[in-house]
Design a protein around this motif. Structure first.
Motif, PDB file in Angstrom:
ATOM      1  N   PHE A 189      34.840  14.856 -13.868  1.00 41.52           N
ATOM      2  CA  PHE A 189      36.259  14.566 -14.071  1.00 41.52           C
ATOM      3  C   PHE A 189      36.676  14.828 -15.520  1.00 41.52           C
ATOM      4  O   PHE A 189      37.836  15.162 -15.771  1.00 41.52           O
ATOM      5  N   LYS A 190      35.741  14.708 -16.474  1.00 39.89           N
ATOM      6  CA  LYS A 190      36.062  15.042 -17.858  1.00 39.89           C
ATOM      7  C   LYS A 190      36.324  16.541 -18.001  1.00 39.89           C
ATOM      8  O   LYS A 190      37.250  16.963 -18.710  1.00 39.89           O
ATOM      9  N   LEU A 191      35.513  17.350 -17.344  1.00 45.07           N
ATOM     10  CA  LEU A 191      35.752  18.798 -17.352  1.00 45.07           C
ATOM     11  C   LEU A 191      37.062  19.147 -16.663  1.00 45.07           C
ATOM     12  O   LEU A 191      37.768  20.082 -17.074  1.00 45.07           O
ATOM     13  N   LYS A 204      42.746  20.999 -17.333  1.00 51.43           N
ATOM     14  CA  LYS A 204      44.202  20.860 -17.285  1.00 51.43           C
ATOM     15  C   LYS A 204      44.799  20.906 -18.690  1.00 51.43           C
ATOM     16  O   LYS A 204      45.902  21.441 -18.881  1.00 51.43           O
ATOM     17  N   ARG A 205      44.090  20.367 -19.682  1.00 54.83           N
ATOM     18  CA  ARG A 205      44.586  20.371 -21.058  1.00 54.83           C
ATOM     19  C   ARG A 205      44.712  21.790 -21.604  1.00 54.83           C
ATOM     20  O   ARG A 205      45.553  22.064 -22.462  1.00 54.83           O
ATOM     21  N   ARG A 206      43.891  22.685 -21.135  1.00 55.36           N
ATOM     22  CA  ARG A 206      43.935  24.084 -21.583  1.00 55.36           C
ATOM     23  C   ARG A 206      44.867  24.940 -20.720  1.00 55.36           C
ATOM     24  O   ARG A 206      44.803  26.161 -20.761  1.00 55.36           O
ATOM     25  N   ALA A 207      45.690  24.277 -19.910  1.00 56.66           N
ATOM     26  CA  ALA A 207      46.700  24.963 -19.094  1.00 56.66           C
ATOM     27  C   ALA A 207      46.061  25.902 -18.078  1.00 56.66           C
ATOM     28  O   ALA A 207      46.624  26.956 -17.753  1.00 56.66           O
ATOM     29  N   LEU A 208      44.889  25.527 -17.567  1.00 58.38           N
ATOM     30  CA  LEU A 208      44.235  26.295 -16.508  1.00 58.38           C
ATOM     31  C   LEU A 208      44.555  25.641 -15.174  1.00 58.38           C
ATOM     32  O   LEU A 208      44.435  24.418 -15.020  1.00 58.38           O
ATOM     33  N   LYS A 209      44.933  26.429 -14.212  1.00 60.18           N
ATOM     34  CA  LYS A 209      45.361  25.900 -12.921  1.00 60.18           C
ATOM     35  C   LYS A 209      44.144  25.625 -12.042  1.00 60.18           C
ATOM     36  O   LYS A 209      43.360  26.533 -11.754  1.00 60.18           O
ATOM     37  N   PRO A 210      43.955  24.375 -11.582  1.00 56.98           N
ATOM     38  CA  PRO A 210      42.838  24.087 -10.665  1.00 56.98           C
ATOM     39  C   PRO A 210      43.052  24.762  -9.322  1.00 56.98           C
ATOM     40  O   PRO A 210      44.182  24.873  -8.826  1.00 56.98           O
ATOM     41  N   LYS A 260      38.445  31.778 -24.936  1.00 54.86           N
ATOM     42  CA  LYS A 260      39.168  30.898 -24.029  1.00 54.86           C
ATOM     43  C   LYS A 260      38.541  31.003 -22.637  1.00 54.86           C
ATOM     44  O   LYS A 260      38.553  32.064 -22.015  1.00 54.86           O
ATOM     45  N   PRO A 261      37.979  29.896 -22.117  1.00 56.38           N
ATOM     46  CA  PRO A 261      37.322  29.971 -20.805  1.00 56.38           C
ATOM     47  C   PRO A 261      38.335  30.028 -19.670  1.00 56.38           C
ATOM     48  O   PRO A 261      39.475  29.568 -19.804  1.00 56.38           O
ATOM     49  N   GLU A 262      37.888  30.574 -18.564  1.00 49.09           N
ATOM     50  CA  GLU A 262      38.722  30.633 -17.359  1.00 49.09           C
ATOM     51  C   GLU A 262      38.318  29.520 -16.404  1.00 49.09           C
ATOM     52  O   GLU A 262      37.277  28.871 -16.575  1.00 49.09           O
ATOM     53  N   ASN A 263      39.153  29.301 -15.370  1.00 43.75           N
ATOM     54  CA  ASN A 263      38.867  28.216 -14.429  1.00 43.75           C
ATOM     55  C   ASN A 263      37.597  28.478 -13.617  1.00 43.75           C
ATOM     56  O   ASN A 263      36.993  27.539 -13.078  1.00 43.75           O
ATOM     57  N   TYR A 264      37.153  29.737 -13.553  1.00 40.95           N
ATOM     58  CA  TYR A 264      35.909  30.052 -12.844  1.00 40.95           C
ATOM     59  C   TYR A 264      34.712  29.374 -13.514  1.00 40.95           C
ATOM     60  O   TYR A 264      33.830  28.833 -12.843  1.00 40.95           O
ATOM     61  N   ILE A 265      34.687  29.363 -14.860  1.00 42.72           N
ATOM     62  CA  ILE A 265      33.599  28.711 -15.597  1.00 42.72           C
ATOM     63  C   ILE A 265      33.626  27.209 -15.338  1.00 42.72           C
ATOM     64  O   ILE A 265      32.584  26.569 -15.101  1.00 42.72           O
TER      65      ILE A 265
END
Length: 698
Positions: A150-152, A157-163, A127-132
């Motif tokens: 914008f696709k990334l 957001k779909r993976r519930a990672l907070k921007p 599971k990647p983190e928002n840093y990647i």
């Protein structure tokens, strides 16, 4: 006899038990077969009737049912469940980030994205983190790959990672670098509305990049609205925000200089000190933008007069009020004894206009006497106390020594403006902000040291002659400015445009002399200037003959530079302008040999030359003038030109190439070995640490 009977009885008993067991097993197997048959015909699809009209004949029997999966989705799911990755092949987030950065260092965007989408998500199932995601969004933003950025973001957001704040900064940068400004403006507006709907509070960096995004996409009103929003939220406007506003003004080619001067006056009014980027942006604005009409210039001058009167009134009022409070505190002290004490505590912020009259007050005579006695009244940075010096040298004398009024300075000499006229030439626009000497003096006032970019931006704005250029080079030596190849490329280009080709080729001698000086000092090897492909591109402007072009291309081969279509297009333009058929055919032959894809500009030069030759031949025929040499040369050129167009496949060559196509395909493998190598990170394993009993040291 009795023993025989006993054995016979045993044999009969055993045979009966074996038969009984055999019969029992046969009955059980038959029951199992019946059960299996029932199971096979349990589903509705597998039931066959005796007289089924859809079944032709009964001799063949039932078709065997295959247990293999035929659906692709089922196959993938089965493989996904069976091929679970080992825990040892998974890496940490930092190691995946290091792998991505290795590809991004060499501009391999597709391979860097595959680390996330293929290796992490499909192979290693990490599971990647928002840093990647932030690293990849920033890389796509840098090259203008807006769609993928914008696709990334949506995948994130779909993976519930907070921007984070960096995520939104990179997305606005992607809008700035988009190849289509209208599309970039649309995406920037959508992103800003998304932040407002979700209640995301932008930070100072987000606000600055938003101003830059809307300004670069030609929406200057929205950029100024964002500044008003910052003021309403009581966010202090610093010099970086004003720099982004000046960048927004540069996008308006008709009135950009007028808007930039207004922003500059606002920056001075808010007591923000400009930095080197502010001055460099003003030079770029002078080069790329116009000031407008005479009325627009008068409007800017009127704003400057209002600013100056406001400064003078504030300074005079503060001087009078502070002098009165100072005298009331020191009534019993002799004034001559206090002057030496005050000389050591002076902090100069700004001075009043000595020629202006002080405002009338009850104690105005006292203030006038003080001003006449000392000759100068000064205020400190907090505007709280008055400090006086006798016979102090005025800090504004260097302003009075200036040759022309500078609209960038805090105090403009409006009296020296005799008249206003329309300004369109870059040299005239540069004179409005002081010219070469006064512009550098203005930087010195704010203790800002110019850099090489300042002089590179200044080069197209000075007079178009060798004297002004040599003077600029001398100024750079006096200020100890380290030159680079970009400055020399701009100098060669300027000399070639004014057809001073000998001086343009002499620039290479200047570079060689400078490199010889640096080679004497081993610590200065990093300052050695190396020519690049742009250098040969601007030198091609001076190749007016075939011999010079051959010499230039041979030198490129010696230094292992591959010729491109831009350089060949410049040579073709020179050849067609001089109407040298041999030169034209030579360049066409290089294009075919090197298998270089032509562009529209290259073909346009040839078409213009073809039409020009036809007009000359038709004109000679009408006037009954014979030109056999031109007609024979054109006939030969026409035959070669038609065959050349077929060989290079002109239809395929002129097809428009999508700007994002290079990021969707793998990087082509070069003929030579790769210039870089990806270092796979080391995998860490837990060590088996033995228990060591504690023994105190005595």
């Amino acid at each position: 006899m009795a023993f025989r009977c006993i054995n016979l009885f045993r044999n009969i008993k055993c045979s009966s038990t074996i038969k009984l067991r055999h019969n029992l097993m046969s009955t059980l197997t038959s029951k199992d077969n019946k059960i299996n048959e029932i199971k096979e015909y349990k589903t509705e699809n597998n039931i066959t009737y005796l007289e089924d009209p859809d079944c032709f004949g009964t001799l063949a029997g039932r078709a065997p049912v295959s247990n293999t999966l035929e659906d692709e989705g089922d196959v993938k799911e089965e493989q996904y469940l069976q091929n679970k990755p080992l825990q040892s092949q998974k890496l940490t987030t930092k190691q995946y980030a290091d792998l991505i950065k290795q590809y991004l260092k060499h501009k391999r965007i597709k391979e860097a994205i595959d680390i996330l989408e293929t290796r992490m998500l499909k192979e290693d199932r990490v599971k990647p983190e928002n840093y990647i995601y932030n690293i990849l969004i920033g890389a796509c933003a840098e090259v203008g790959y807006t769609k993928k950025a914008f696709k990334l973001f949506n995948d994130m957001k779909r993976r519930a990672l907070k921007p984070t704040g960096d995520t939104y900064t990179c997305l606005f940068e992607a809008c700035i670098n988009s190849p289509w400004p209208a599309d970039g403006l649309k995406m920037a507006t959508h992103l800003r509305n998304h932040m407002i709907e979700k209640g995301i509070e932008p930070n100072l960096t987000n606000y600055n990049v938003m101003i830059k995004a809307f300004g670069r996409c030609s929406d200057i009103p929205t950029a100024f609205k964002i500044v008003d929003e910052m003021i309403s939220k009581k966010i202090k406007i610093r010099v970086h925000t004003f720099n982004h506003l000046i960048q927004a003004c540069i996008s308006d080619k008709d009135y950009g200089l007028k808007h930039a001067l207004i922003v500059w006056r606002k920056m001075l009014k808010m007591r923000e000190k400009p930095n080197v980027y502010s001055f460099n942006l003003m030079l770029k604005c002078v080069k790329d933008c116009n000031l407008g009409s005479k009325e627009d210039l008068l409007e800017v001058v009127g704003l400057i007069q209002e600013h100056m009167t406001l400064l003078n009134m504030k300074a005079n009022v503060l001087q009078i009020e502070d002098s009165i409070t100072y005298l009331q505190k020191n009534e019993n002290v002799n004034h001559k004894q206090t002057l030496p004490i005050l000389e050591s505590d002076i902090i100069i912020e700004e001075t009043s206009d000595l020629n202006s009259k002080p405002i009338q007050d009850n104690n105005s005579n006292t203030g006038a006497a003080l001003e006449d006695r000392t000759g100068l009244a000064l205020i400190n940075e907090d505007n709280t106390s008055l400090e006086l010096i006798e016979n102090y040298k005025q800090p504004e004398q260097h302003v009075q020594m200036r040759t022309a009024p500078n609209l960038l300075s805090k105090i403009v000499q409006i009296d020296q403006i005799l008249g206003v006229q329309d300004v369109h030439i870059p040299q005239d626009k540069f004179a409005i902000i002081g010219g070469q000497e006064d512009f550098l003096k203005e930087m010195e006032v704010y203790s800002v040291k110019p850099d090489i970019k300042t002089f590179t931006q200044m080069l197209p704005l000075i007079e178009n002659n060798s004297e002004a250029e040599n003077k600029l080079l001398e100024t750079m030596q006096d200020l100890d400015i380290k030159t680079d190849i970009d400055f020399y490329n701009a100098l060669i280009k300027k000399r070639c445009f004014r057809q001073d080709y000998d001086s343009a080729f002499d620039v290479r001698e200047i570079i060689e002399k400078q490199n010889k000086r640096h080679k004497k000092h081993p610590l200065n090897k990093k300052h050695i200037i190396k020519v690049n492909i742009m250098t040969y591109g601007v030198l091609a402007l001076g190749c007016k003959t075939k011999e010079k072009a051959e010499k230039l291309l041979n030198e490129m081969n010696e230094k292992q530079f591959k010729v491109n279509i831009e350089i060949l297009g410049t040579l073709m333009k020179n050849a067609t302008y001089q109407m040298q058929f041999g030169y034209i055919l030579y360049v066409m032959d290089i294009v075919k040999k090197e298998n270089i894809r032509v562009n529209e500009a290259f073909i346009k030069h040839l078409e213009i030359f073809n039409d020009r030759c036809l007009k000359i031949i038709q004109k000679n025929e009408k006037e009954n003038r014979e030109s056999p040499v031109l007609a024979a040369a054109y006939r030969r050129f026409g035959n070669i030109y038609n065959n050349w167009l077929k060989e290079i496949n002109i239809e395929e060559a002129l097809k428009p190439e999508h700007p994002w196509q290079q990021f969707m395909e793998q990087h082509p493998t070069p003929v030579q070995r790769e210039s870089f190598q990806i270092v796979e990170p080391k995998k860490f394993y837990k060590r088996n640490r033995k228990f060591v009993q504690y023994s105190p040291k005595l």
